[in-house]
Design a protein around this motif. Structure first.
Motif, PDB file in Angstrom:
ATOM      1  N   ALA A   1       0.811  -1.219   0.000  1.00  0.00           N
ATOM      2  CA  ALA A   1       0.000   0.000   0.000  1.00  0.00           C
ATOM      3  C   ALA A   1       0.851   1.280   0.000  1.00  0.00           C
ATOM      4  N   PRO A   2       1.973   1.342   0.761  1.00  0.00           N
ATOM      5  CA  PRO A   2       2.787   2.571   0.713  1.00  0.00           C
ATOM      6  C   PRO A   2       3.278   2.901  -0.690  1.00  0.00           C
ATOM      7  N   LEU A   3       3.521   1.871  -1.480  1.00  0.00           N
ATOM      8  CA  LEU A   3       3.980   2.074  -2.854  1.00  0.00           C
ATOM      9  C   LEU A   3       2.855   2.645  -3.711  1.00  0.00           C
ATOM     10  N   VAL A   4       1.657   2.072  -3.590  1.00  0.00           N
ATOM     11  CA  VAL A   4       0.526   2.517  -4.406  1.00  0.00           C
ATOM     12  C   VAL A   4       0.125   3.942  -4.034  1.00  0.00           C
ATOM     13  N   ARG A   5       0.278   4.302  -2.767  1.00  0.00           N
ATOM     14  CA  ARG A   5      -0.036   5.677  -2.346  1.00  0.00           C
ATOM     15  C   ARG A   5       0.887   6.687  -3.014  1.00  0.00           C
ATOM     16  N   ARG A   6       2.042   6.232  -3.481  1.00  0.00           N
ATOM     17  CA  ARG A   6       2.974   7.123  -4.177  1.00  0.00           C
ATOM     18  C   ARG A   6       2.715   7.159  -5.687  1.00  0.00           C
ATOM     19  N   CYS A   7       1.765   6.371  -6.171  1.00  0.00           N
ATOM     20  CA  CYS A   7       1.458   6.360  -7.597  1.00  0.00           C
ATOM     21  C   CYS A   7       0.536   7.530  -7.909  1.00  0.00           C
ATOM     22  N   GLU A   8       1.031   8.487  -8.672  1.00  0.00           N
ATOM     23  CA  GLU A   8       0.266   9.696  -8.957  1.00  0.00           C
ATOM     24  C   GLU A   8      -1.057   9.343  -9.641  1.00  0.00           C
ATOM     25  N   GLY A   9      -2.134   9.939  -9.155  1.00  0.00           N
ATOM     26  CA  GLY A   9      -3.437   9.734  -9.766  1.00  0.00           C
ATOM     27  C   GLY A   9      -4.323   8.741  -9.049  1.00  0.00           C
ATOM     28  N   VAL A  10      -3.776   7.987  -8.100  1.00  0.00           N
ATOM     29  CA  VAL A  10      -4.603   7.054  -7.334  1.00  0.00           C
ATOM     30  C   VAL A  10      -5.286   7.826  -6.213  1.00  0.00           C
ATOM     31  N   ARG A  11      -6.607   7.852  -6.237  1.00  0.00           N
ATOM     32  CA  ARG A  11      -7.365   8.646  -5.270  1.00  0.00           C
ATOM     33  C   ARG A  11      -7.420   7.960  -3.917  1.00  0.00           C
ATOM     34  N   ARG A  12      -7.690   6.649  -3.924  1.00  0.00           N
ATOM     35  CA  ARG A  12      -7.875   5.936  -2.661  1.00  0.00           C
ATOM     36  C   ARG A  12      -7.246   4.563  -2.772  1.00  0.00           C
ATOM     37  N   VAL A  13      -6.502   4.177  -1.739  1.00  0.00           N
ATOM     38  CA  VAL A  13      -5.895   2.853  -1.653  1.00  0.00           C
ATOM     39  C   VAL A  13      -6.689   2.035  -0.647  1.00  0.00           C
ATOM     40  N   ILE A  14      -7.215   0.902  -1.088  1.00  0.00           N
ATOM     41  CA  ILE A  14      -8.026   0.031  -0.234  1.00  0.00           C
ATOM     42  C   ILE A  14      -7.203  -1.206   0.088  1.00  0.00           C
ATOM     43  N   GLU A  15      -6.855  -1.367   1.342  1.00  0.00           N
ATOM     44  CA  GLU A  15      -5.984  -2.473   1.741  1.00  0.00           C
ATOM     45  C   GLU A  15      -6.778  -3.758   1.906  1.00  0.00           C
ATOM     46  N   CYS A  16      -6.211  -4.841   1.367  1.00  0.00           N
ATOM     47  CA  CYS A  16      -6.871  -6.152   1.387  1.00  0.00           C
ATOM     48  C   CYS A  16      -5.846  -7.215   1.784  1.00  0.00           C
ATOM     49  N   PRO A  17      -5.805  -7.595   3.064  1.00  0.00           N
ATOM     50  CA  PRO A  17      -4.792  -8.557   3.530  1.00  0.00           C
ATOM     51  C   PRO A  17      -5.146 -10.001   3.190  1.00  0.00           C
ATOM     52  N   MET A  18      -5.284 -10.286   1.907  1.00  0.00           N
ATOM     53  CA  MET A  18      -5.694 -11.610   1.453  1.00  0.00           C
ATOM     54  C   MET A  18      -4.725 -12.700   1.905  1.00  0.00           C
ATOM     55  N   ARG A  19      -3.443 -12.401   1.904  1.00  0.00           N
ATOM     56  CA  ARG A  19      -2.452 -13.417   2.310  1.00  0.00           C
ATOM     57  C   ARG A  19      -2.660 -13.845   3.759  1.00  0.00           C
ATOM     58  N   ARG A  20      -2.936 -12.876   4.622  1.00  0.00           N
ATOM     59  CA  ARG A  20      -3.166 -13.203   6.031  1.00  0.00           C
ATOM     60  C   ARG A  20      -4.473 -13.965   6.200  1.00  0.00           C
ATOM     61  N   TRP A  21      -5.503 -13.566   5.482  1.00  0.00           N
ATOM     62  CA  TRP A  21      -6.798 -14.245   5.597  1.00  0.00           C
ATOM     63  C   TRP A  21      -6.709 -15.699   5.179  1.00  0.00           C
ATOM     64  N   ARG A  22      -5.915 -15.984   4.149  1.00  0.00           N
ATOM     65  CA  ARG A  22      -5.824 -17.363   3.656  1.00  0.00           C
ATOM     66  C   ARG A  22      -5.213 -18.298   4.685  1.00  0.00           C
ATOM     67  N   LYS A  23      -4.405 -17.750   5.594  1.00  0.00           N
ATOM     68  CA  LYS A  23      -3.806 -18.592   6.636  1.00  0.00           C
ATOM     69  C   LYS A  23      -4.806 -18.940   7.737  1.00  0.00           C
ATOM     70  N   ASN A  24      -5.831 -18.108   7.905  1.00  0.00           N
ATOM     71  CA  ASN A  24      -6.846 -18.341   8.940  1.00  0.00           C
ATOM     72  C   ASN A  24      -8.228 -18.095   8.334  1.00  0.00           C
ATOM     73  N   LEU A  25      -8.537 -18.882   7.316  1.00  0.00           N
ATOM     74  CA  LEU A  25      -9.692 -18.613   6.470  1.00  0.00           C
ATOM     75  C   LEU A  25     -11.008 -18.591   7.242  1.00  0.00           C
ATOM     76  N   PHE A  26     -11.162 -19.470   8.220  1.00  0.00           N
ATOM     77  CA  PHE A  26     -12.453 -19.610   8.890  1.00  0.00           C
ATOM     78  C   PHE A  26     -12.466 -19.022  10.300  1.00  0.00           C
ATOM     79  N   SER A  27     -11.476 -18.220  10.617  1.00  0.00           N
ATOM     80  CA  SER A  27     -11.433 -17.631  11.956  1.00  0.00           C
ATOM     81  C   SER A  27     -12.400 -16.459  12.060  1.00  0.00           C
ATOM     82  N   GLY A  28     -12.817 -16.191  13.298  1.00  0.00           N
ATOM     83  CA  GLY A  28     -13.709 -15.073  13.545  1.00  0.00           C
ATOM     84  C   GLY A  28     -13.078 -13.748  13.165  1.00  0.00           C
TER      85      GLY A  28
END
Length: 360
Positions: A69-96
């Motif tokens: 995300a810090p890299l994308v925030r430096r990309c000129e023209g990107v209005r909003r960066v939406i963080e999606c921790p998919m890698r972390r979720w896949r390790k604990n897919l069914f956790s609360g």
């Protein structure tokens, strides 16, 4: 039945690809889905700049893993960066905790309704994100319709898309994203204008050595990469570094993990205590970007950090042990960055010649 429905939408959508329905409209909202990895995220940035030229008033949001995300925030023209921790979720897919975070992510994602959702990743994880996004009344989801050479691809990306766009199989990683966006939104690419517009902070010290009245220009040697077969021999780095110092340059040695830090320290030791060499400390991604941006140039193996050097438009030589530079290396339109291929590895002489070319 669901699969048949997706297939029908896909076939109908292909006919409308490249219609340019959004060209000329104002306040168009576009969502780019490119969640990982470092080099892939960098390679998608020129597509954002193409969109901005074709649709100057477009609002462009980007879904990405938190680590990038810090890299994308430096990309000129990107209005909003939406963080999606998919890698972390896949390790604990069914956790609360995962369910709570996914719900919060969807709520954040749904704060805007998008005229175009463009999946530049082509994987199941990016298809899930594209599916979760909220469309405007006439909005569409766009995705890759086929695998290109050397890239990963998973079929669910086509099932989710309203429009699945087929691209030439032999396509550069940067061009893959650019072509997909151009065909989705209906504009023509300028192949001679490739801009990343990755922003950096000014006034950063690259680690150059002060030698009285002058400060030596600093060249970063990016020796670390995720694969051992992409490495360049340490004796080659030593020979190249010594030649650079003879020409008046100082050297910087970045690193991203313990093994790379050990190599940086080993190289610095072998250069000698009186050499103009700095081993950078462990840095966060945005700090590393700024430090790299303060350098006179970069010489590095095929790695995310080398791709950042290209995006910063630094004089850069990228080293390849495999004939894959056509896919991920600097494009021919880039005159300040070149790739050098050698078997089993590029020679020091070839790398030096390329360096002279990019700084000429």
């Amino acid at each position: 039945n669901r699969h048949d429905g997706f297939a029908a939408r896909r076939e109908a959508g292909r006919e409308s690809a490249g219609s340019g329905a959004l060209i000329g409209q104002t306040r168009v909202k576009i969502l780019v889905v490119k969640v990982s990895s470092l080099g892939d995220v960098v390679h998608a940035m020129p597509a954002v700049q193409d969109i901005r030229r074709a649709l100057p008033t477009a609002q462009i949001d980007w879904v990405v893993e938190p680590g990038f995300a810090p890299l994308v925030r430096r990309c000129e023209g990107v209005r909003r960066v939406i963080e999606c921790p998919m890698r972390r979720w896949r390790k604990n897919l069914f956790s609360g905790q995962t369910r709570v975070e996914w719900t919060a992510f969807k709520a954040d994602l749904h704060t805007a309704a998008y005229d175009a959702v463009i999946d530049l990743q082509g994987l199941t994880k990016s298809a899930i994100v594209a599916w979760a996004a909220r469309l405007a009344p006439q909005g569409k989801r766009f995705a890759l319709g086929n695998q290109t050479e050397g890239s990963s691809y998973e079929v669910p990306t086509r099932w989710v898309a309203d429009v699945a766009i087929k691209l030439p199989v032999h396509t550069h990683a940067v061009q893959r994203s650019r072509l997909l966006c151009a065909q989705a939104l209906g504009y023509t690419l300028d192949d001679q204008l490739v801009e990343f517009k990755l922003l950096r902070q000014t006034g950063i010290d690259a680690g150059a050595i002060n030698t009285g009245t002058n400060c030596k220009p600093c060249v970063a040697l990016v020796h670390g990469t995720s694969r051992a077969d992409k490495l360049w021999p340490e004796q080659h780095w030593l020979a190249l570094g010594q030649r650079l110092m003879q020409e008046g340059y100082a050297l910087a040695l970045p690193h991203g993990n313990e093994a790379e830090l050990a190599r940086s320290q080993r190289l610095a030791y072998r250069f000698g205590s009186d050499a103009h060499v700095t081993v950078w400390p462990t840095l966060a991604l945005d700090d590393l970007l700024d430090k790299l941006g303060a350098c006179t140039g970069v010489i590095g193996v095929d790695s995310g950090l080398s791709h950042i050097a290209v995006a910063l438009d630094l004089p850069h030589v990228q080293l390849y042990n495999f004939e894959t530079a056509w896919r991920t290396g600097p494009l021919s339109a880039m005159k300040r960055q070149v790739s050098v291929y050698g078997k089993p590895v590029p020679t020091t002489a070839a790398v030096w010649t390329a360096w002279q070319q990019v700084v000429a």
